[in-house]
Design a protein around this motif. Structure first.
Motif, PDB file in Angstrom:
ATOM      1  N   HIS A   1      32.390  72.431  54.932  1.00  0.00           N
ATOM      2  CA  HIS A   1      33.457  72.695  53.966  1.00  0.00           C
ATOM      3  C   HIS A   1      33.621  74.203  53.761  1.00  0.00           C
ATOM      4  O   HIS A   1      32.682  74.983  53.915  1.00  0.00           O
ATOM      5  N   ALA A   2      34.827  74.604  53.390  1.00  0.00           N
ATOM      6  CA  ALA A   2      35.089  76.022  53.105  1.00  0.00           C
ATOM      7  C   ALA A   2      34.192  76.517  51.973  1.00  0.00           C
ATOM      8  O   ALA A   2      33.705  75.723  51.163  1.00  0.00           O
ATOM      9  N   PRO A   3      33.979  77.849  51.900  1.00  0.00           N
ATOM     10  CA  PRO A   3      33.075  78.391  50.863  1.00  0.00           C
ATOM     11  C   PRO A   3      33.529  78.116  49.443  1.00  0.00           C
ATOM     12  O   PRO A   3      32.723  78.190  48.520  1.00  0.00           O
ATOM     13  N   GLN A   4      34.821  77.831  49.240  1.00  0.00           N
ATOM     14  CA  GLN A   4      35.335  77.573  47.895  1.00  0.00           C
ATOM     15  C   GLN A   4      36.225  76.334  47.925  1.00  0.00           C
ATOM     16  O   GLN A   4      36.709  75.913  48.979  1.00  0.00           O
ATOM     17  N   LEU A   5      36.441  75.748  46.750  1.00  0.00           N
ATOM     18  CA  LEU A   5      37.398  74.658  46.641  1.00  0.00           C
ATOM     19  C   LEU A   5      38.813  75.176  46.880  1.00  0.00           C
ATOM     20  O   LEU A   5      39.166  76.276  46.440  1.00  0.00           O
ATOM     21  N   SER A   6      39.611  74.381  47.562  1.00  0.00           N
ATOM     22  CA  SER A   6      41.017  74.740  47.710  1.00  0.00           C
ATOM     23  C   SER A   6      41.736  74.445  46.399  1.00  0.00           C
ATOM     24  O   SER A   6      41.251  73.676  45.563  1.00  0.00           O
ATOM     25  N   PRO A   7      42.911  75.058  46.166  1.00  0.00           N
ATOM     26  CA  PRO A   7      43.660  74.746  44.933  1.00  0.00           C
ATOM     27  C   PRO A   7      43.941  73.259  44.785  1.00  0.00           C
ATOM     28  O   PRO A   7      43.870  72.714  43.678  1.00  0.00           O
ATOM     29  N   GLY A   8      44.268  72.583  45.894  1.00  0.00           N
ATOM     30  CA  GLY A   8      44.530  71.148  45.814  1.00  0.00           C
ATOM     31  C   GLY A   8      43.294  70.359  45.418  1.00  0.00           C
ATOM     32  O   GLY A   8      43.378  69.416  44.618  1.00  0.00           O
ATOM     33  N   GLU A   9      42.139  70.749  45.966  1.00  0.00           N
ATOM     34  CA  GLU A   9      40.895  70.065  45.604  1.00  0.00           C
ATOM     35  C   GLU A   9      40.554  70.310  44.145  1.00  0.00           C
ATOM     36  O   GLU A   9      40.113  69.387  43.436  1.00  0.00           O
ATOM     37  N   ARG A  10      40.766  71.547  43.686  1.00  0.00           N
ATOM     38  CA  ARG A  10      40.460  71.855  42.288  1.00  0.00           C
ATOM     39  C   ARG A  10      41.360  71.050  41.353  1.00  0.00           C
ATOM     40  O   ARG A  10      40.900  70.510  40.336  1.00  0.00           O
ATOM     41  N   ASP A  11      42.643  70.953  41.707  1.00  0.00           N
ATOM     42  CA  ASP A  11      43.554  70.155  40.878  1.00  0.00           C
ATOM     43  C   ASP A  11      43.123  68.693  40.855  1.00  0.00           C
ATOM     44  O   ASP A  11      43.180  68.032  39.805  1.00  0.00           O
ATOM     45  N   ALA A  12      42.683  68.190  42.011  1.00  0.00           N
ATOM     46  CA  ALA A  12      42.239  66.795  42.071  1.00  0.00           C
ATOM     47  C   ALA A  12      40.986  66.572  41.231  1.00  0.00           C
ATOM     48  O   ALA A  12      40.850  65.547  40.547  1.00  0.00           O
ATOM     49  N   VAL A  13      40.062  67.543  41.259  1.00  0.00           N
ATOM     50  CA  VAL A  13      38.853  67.427  40.433  1.00  0.00           C
ATOM     51  C   VAL A  13      39.218  67.422  38.954  1.00  0.00           C
ATOM     52  O   VAL A  13      38.720  66.587  38.177  1.00  0.00           O
ATOM     53  N   ASP A  14      40.090  68.347  38.546  1.00  0.00           N
ATOM     54  CA  ASP A  14      40.489  68.407  37.138  1.00  0.00           C
ATOM     55  C   ASP A  14      41.155  67.106  36.704  1.00  0.00           C
ATOM     56  O   ASP A  14      40.845  66.552  35.639  1.00  0.00           O
ATOM     57  N   ALA A  15      42.091  66.613  37.530  1.00  0.00           N
ATOM     58  CA  ALA A  15      42.780  65.370  37.176  1.00  0.00           C
ATOM     59  C   ALA A  15      41.811  64.196  37.139  1.00  0.00           C
ATOM     60  O   ALA A  15      41.891  63.335  36.250  1.00  0.00           O
ATOM     61  N   GLY A  16      40.879  64.165  38.098  1.00  0.00           N
ATOM     62  CA  GLY A  16      39.900  63.077  38.112  1.00  0.00           C
ATOM     63  C   GLY A  16      38.990  63.097  36.903  1.00  0.00           C
ATOM     64  O   GLY A  16      38.655  62.045  36.344  1.00  0.00           O
ATOM     65  N   CYS A  17      38.602  64.301  36.474  1.00  0.00           N
ATOM     66  CA  CYS A  17      37.741  64.401  35.286  1.00  0.00           C
ATOM     67  C   CYS A  17      38.490  63.931  34.041  1.00  0.00           C
ATOM     68  O   CYS A  17      37.903  63.260  33.181  1.00  0.00           O
ATOM     69  N   HIS A  18      39.765  64.281  33.934  1.00  0.00           N
ATOM     70  CA  HIS A  18      40.546  63.822  32.790  1.00  0.00           C
ATOM     71  C   HIS A  18      40.661  62.293  32.797  1.00  0.00           C
ATOM     72  O   HIS A  18      40.536  61.648  31.757  1.00  0.00           O
ATOM     73  N   ARG A  19      40.894  61.722  33.985  1.00  0.00           N
ATOM     74  CA  ARG A  19      41.003  60.263  34.086  1.00  0.00           C
ATOM     75  C   ARG A  19      39.676  59.598  33.717  1.00  0.00           C
ATOM     76  O   ARG A  19      39.647  58.629  32.950  1.00  0.00           O
ATOM     77  N   LEU A  20      38.582  60.122  34.241  1.00  0.00           N
ATOM     78  CA  LEU A  20      37.271  59.561  33.909  1.00  0.00           C
ATOM     79  C   LEU A  20      36.959  59.741  32.428  1.00  0.00           C
ATOM     80  O   LEU A  20      36.326  58.881  31.811  1.00  0.00           O
ATOM     81  N   GLY A  21      37.406  60.863  31.841  1.00  0.00           N
ATOM     82  CA  GLY A  21      37.188  61.076  30.411  1.00  0.00           C
ATOM     83  C   GLY A  21      37.871  60.009  29.579  1.00  0.00           C
ATOM     84  O   GLY A  21      37.296  59.494  28.605  1.00  0.00           O
ATOM     85  N   ARG A  22      39.103  59.659  29.958  1.00  0.00           N
ATOM     86  CA  ARG A  22      39.801  58.606  29.217  1.00  0.00           C
ATOM     87  C   ARG A  22      39.085  57.263  29.363  1.00  0.00           C
ATOM     88  O   ARG A  22      38.963  56.502  28.396  1.00  0.00           O
ATOM     89  N   VAL A  23      38.597  56.989  30.571  1.00  0.00           N
ATOM     90  CA  VAL A  23      37.884  55.726  30.800  1.00  0.00           C
ATOM     91  C   VAL A  23      36.612  55.657  29.954  1.00  0.00           C
ATOM     92  O   VAL A  23      36.320  54.646  29.303  1.00  0.00           O
ATOM     93  N   LEU A  24      35.838  56.755  29.936  1.00  0.00           N
ATOM     94  CA  LEU A  24      34.594  56.767  29.160  1.00  0.00           C
ATOM     95  C   LEU A  24      34.885  56.688  27.667  1.00  0.00           C
ATOM     96  O   LEU A  24      34.131  56.052  26.912  1.00  0.00           O
ATOM     97  N   GLN A  25      35.963  57.347  27.215  1.00  0.00           N
ATOM     98  CA  GLN A  25      36.301  57.282  25.800  1.00  0.00           C
ATOM     99  C   GLN A  25      36.696  55.862  25.401  1.00  0.00           C
ATOM    100  O   GLN A  25      36.321  55.380  24.325  1.00  0.00           O
TER     101      GLN A  25
END
Length: 687
Positions: free
Chosen positions: A114-138
């Motif tokens: 993998h590249a040394p850093q997250l790509s912007p698309g990967e970072r956006d996907a991580v952020d969106a996934g964390c928000h989705r998981l946060g709603r599920v856990l809440q």
């Protein structure tokens, strides 16, 4: 929850995903769902303390994404993780938040390519996934759902990759031709060609569903399972050479992806020293599996501080690795066997065995006396060796292990299993080694606890046990030792009644953290008290104490703030020897920094001058004296820290000094230094 995690792994192109939950008020993260790896890989990480040096703990504590970009960075920032998983991968850990509440943490792994850093698309996907998981856990928290009882759940990497036997065989054929086999993510053989079965010397039917290192005795060597783990974690091809007795060398090439590992097997010649062949299989965990957990336990025990840490680390790491259901750690104390900690046993049972005489004829006492481990496969064997022992714990097999440090037995460890165990020689050797590691850690921990208790008792003896009760004056004091080490600090405070209308207060901090600093702190406090008692003004109290330190020549400097309180005039006269500036909270909440003229630290120059300055102190105002441990934090400007402290004071309840003191201590940075705090207020009179 499962769908959200699998979708996130697919969208980011990660090879593995792990979701942790932080229970309300908890101090540890619990792994609840994982995809892309088997349960055995997850075992050491099912519980991650918030204070553990692990990326997901940092991400949750700091509320930010933590990126670890390869093997070198892992070794530098997270050496424990690097020792346990010395493979080529990159990792992202992020907090799972809903609103302002941290509900858990997310871990994603990619291959080392993998590249040394997250790509912007990967970072956006991580952020969106964390928000989705946060709603599920809440939502789960709102419904009162507890942590899943079967945690962690192991999921296939993505719904599209769930393969049946025929599809798995087809996928394997597409990957590799020839003498080959395919492993699922847990290392079990799902497909094997007749040529491969002939090469390893076994029937294909006997190998299907088994792990190679469990089905083939000559493959039960550390390198074999380690290469499987390297392929699984790093998602990169790897290879090794092994000797099939008596003289057949085979080369194994491993090609992993997210659904499994394809293995090509061909005849070979020894390129390097081969792994040592074993003549008989082990009935317990494979040697590589145990060594994996042994390394993890060893690295965590090096970070254990007190006895409680040793007990917790042993239970958290050893029991899941060995499949034990209960554990007890014991040590001799005044002729009795003291239980230091346990897990899996009932409190009532442990109460019956705690502090029994060392002469009792029970396995832990005998192991302690002889230093010889005792492995008991069943209760009949236990009863034969110890006729007076009753079957009280309901377990099926036991390992009673001596804890040895510096050549002496310092305790005993009991491991209990709810299913019969054979305890072959390889497992006995590993358990004995583990007990040695635990014994060394326990010896260090008990020494630490002893030194810590002695140091704190010494410091407590040098501080006032109680402050005088002075009519018309409200006072609250706090002392908080630093959060690490057994070193004794030099912080002190005092309140001295001079006569019916005057009171003196002092606070100071001696340079250093050792017995010399504590001794000098006692001398400085005594000198300040003596000079104040004879009525010396603030500047003279500090000047005379300074000359005493010059004469003593301790090689240490001291900061000190001395206050002369006039109860009749409601005024305070202050002098400072290099001490942090005090704060004054007015009745209306406004808080100001008192610009007391700074003098030199005590013990530097014999002719140092300490000018004093008087300030009005109306009833209801609060004078705040503190040591630098209350405000010091790495990278924070002292003026900014004092301003933040003033902001806390403005919103605190001046009518309850104890509550105010607790608030200030609670919001202090994690103390790298001791904290001393003294709050003083003239009582307001009712009209």
């Amino acid at each position: 929850m499962d769908i959200a995690l699998v979708d996130l792994v697919r969208e980011t192109g990660a090879s593995k995903g792990m979701l942790y939950v932080l229970p309300p008020g908890g101090d540890a993260l619990w792994l609840v769902v994982m995809t892309g790896a088997p349960r055995e890989i997850a075992a050491p990480w099912t519980r991650v303390g918030l204070a553990d040096p692990i990326p997901v703990a940092d991400a949750v504590l700091e509320r930010r994404l933590v990126w670890v970009g390869g093997m070198e960075e892992t070794a530098r920032r997270y050496p424990r993780l690097s020792l346990v998983l010395p493979y080529d991968f990159v990792l992202a850990a992020a907090p799972v938040i809903c609103g302002s509440t941290v509900l858990g943490g997310l871990v994603l792994l990619w291959t080392g390519a993998h590249a040394p850093q997250l790509s912007p698309g990967e970072r956006d996907a991580v952020d969106a996934g964390c928000h989705r998981l946060g709603r599920v856990l809440q939502e789960a928290a709102d419904h009162g759902d507890p942590l899943p009882p079967d945690r962690p759940r192991i999921l296939p990497p993505a719904p599209a990759r769930v393969l049946g036997p025929a599809e798995a065989a087809a996928a394997f054929i597409e990957r590799l031709p020839g003498g080959s086999c395919a492993l699922d993510l847990s290392g079990r053989i799902t497909v094997i060609t007749p040529e491969a079965a002939d090469l390893v010397g076994a029937d294909a039917a006997d190998l299907l569903g088994a792990r190679p290192w469990e089905a083939l005795p000559w493959m039960d060597v550390p390198e074999v399972e380690d290469r499987y783990r390297a392929a699984l974690v790093g998602q990169q091809p790897t290879s090794f050479t092994a000797l099939r007795p008596p003289d057949t060398w085979l080369s194994f090439e491993l090609y992993p992806d997210s659904s499994g590992i394809s293995v090509r097997i061909v005849p070979s010649t020894p390129a390097e020293s081969p792994p040592e062949a074993e003549s008989a299989p082990a009935a317990g965990p494979s040697r590589a599996t145990v060594l994996y957990h042994l390394m993890h336990l060893a690295t965590t025990l090096t970070e254990a501080v007190g006895v409680k840490d040793v007990v917790d680390q042993t239970a958290d790491q050893l029991m899941p690795a060995l499949g034990a259901q209960a554990m007890a750690l014991m040590a001799p104390e005044e002729g009795r066997l003291k239980i230091l900690g346990y897990r899996g046993y009932s409190d009532a049972l442990m109460d019956r065995f705690d502090a029994i005489p060392l002469t009792s004829d029970i396995p832990p006492a005998r192991v302690l006396a002889t230093g010889v481990p005792n492995f008991v496969a069943g209760f009949d064997d236990l009863k034969a060796a110890y006729p007076s022992v009753a079957h009280e714990d309901g377990m099926a097999s036991w390992a009673f292990l001596p804890l040895i440090a510096s050549g002496r037995t310092i305790g005993s460890l009991v491991l209990a299993y709810d299913r019969p165990q054979l305890f072959p020689s390889t497992e006995r050797a590993v358990l004995t080694s583990l007990a040695g590691l635990i014994g060394q850690a326990l010896d260090r921990a008990r020494l630490y606890d002893t030194q810590y208790n002695v140091a704190r008792r010494l410091q407590a003896a040098l501080l006032p046990h109680t402050l005088p009760d002075i009519p018309g004056l409200n006072v609250a004091a706090r002392y908080l030792p630093a959060g690490h080490g057994v070193e004794v600090g030099g912080d002190f405070y005092d309140l001295i009644r001079l006569d019916d209308t005057t009171v003196a207060a002092a606070i100071g901090d001696v340079q250093g953290h050792n017995i010399d600093a504590a001794a000098l702190m006692g001398q400085v406090r005594t000198a300040v008290h003596a000079h104040a008692a004879v009525g010396a003004p603030p500047g003279d109290v500090l000047s005379r104490t300074n000359r005493l330190l010059i004469d003593l020549d301790p090689g240490l400097f001291t900061s000190c703030l001395y206050v002369h309180l006039d109860l009749a005039r409601h005024a305070a006269c202050l002098a400072s020897a290099g001490h942090p500036r005090p704060l004054l909270r007015h009745v209306d909440g406004r808080t100001e920094v008192l610009r007391v003229p700074p003098g030199l630290l005590l013990g530097i120059a014999p002719e140092a001058d300490y000018p004093a300055l008087e300030f009005p102190l109306p009833p209801g105002c609060v004078l705040v004296l503190y040591t630098d441990g209350l405000i010091e934090a790495p990278g924070v400007d002292p003026d900014d820290a004092i301003a933040a402290l003033a902001g806390l004071l403005e919103h605190a309840d001046a009518g309850d000094l104890d509550a105010m003191a607790d608030t200030l201590i609670r919001h202090a940075p994690a103390p790298a230094d001791d904290i001393g705090l003294l709050l003083i207020s003239f009582q307001q009179t009712s009209e």
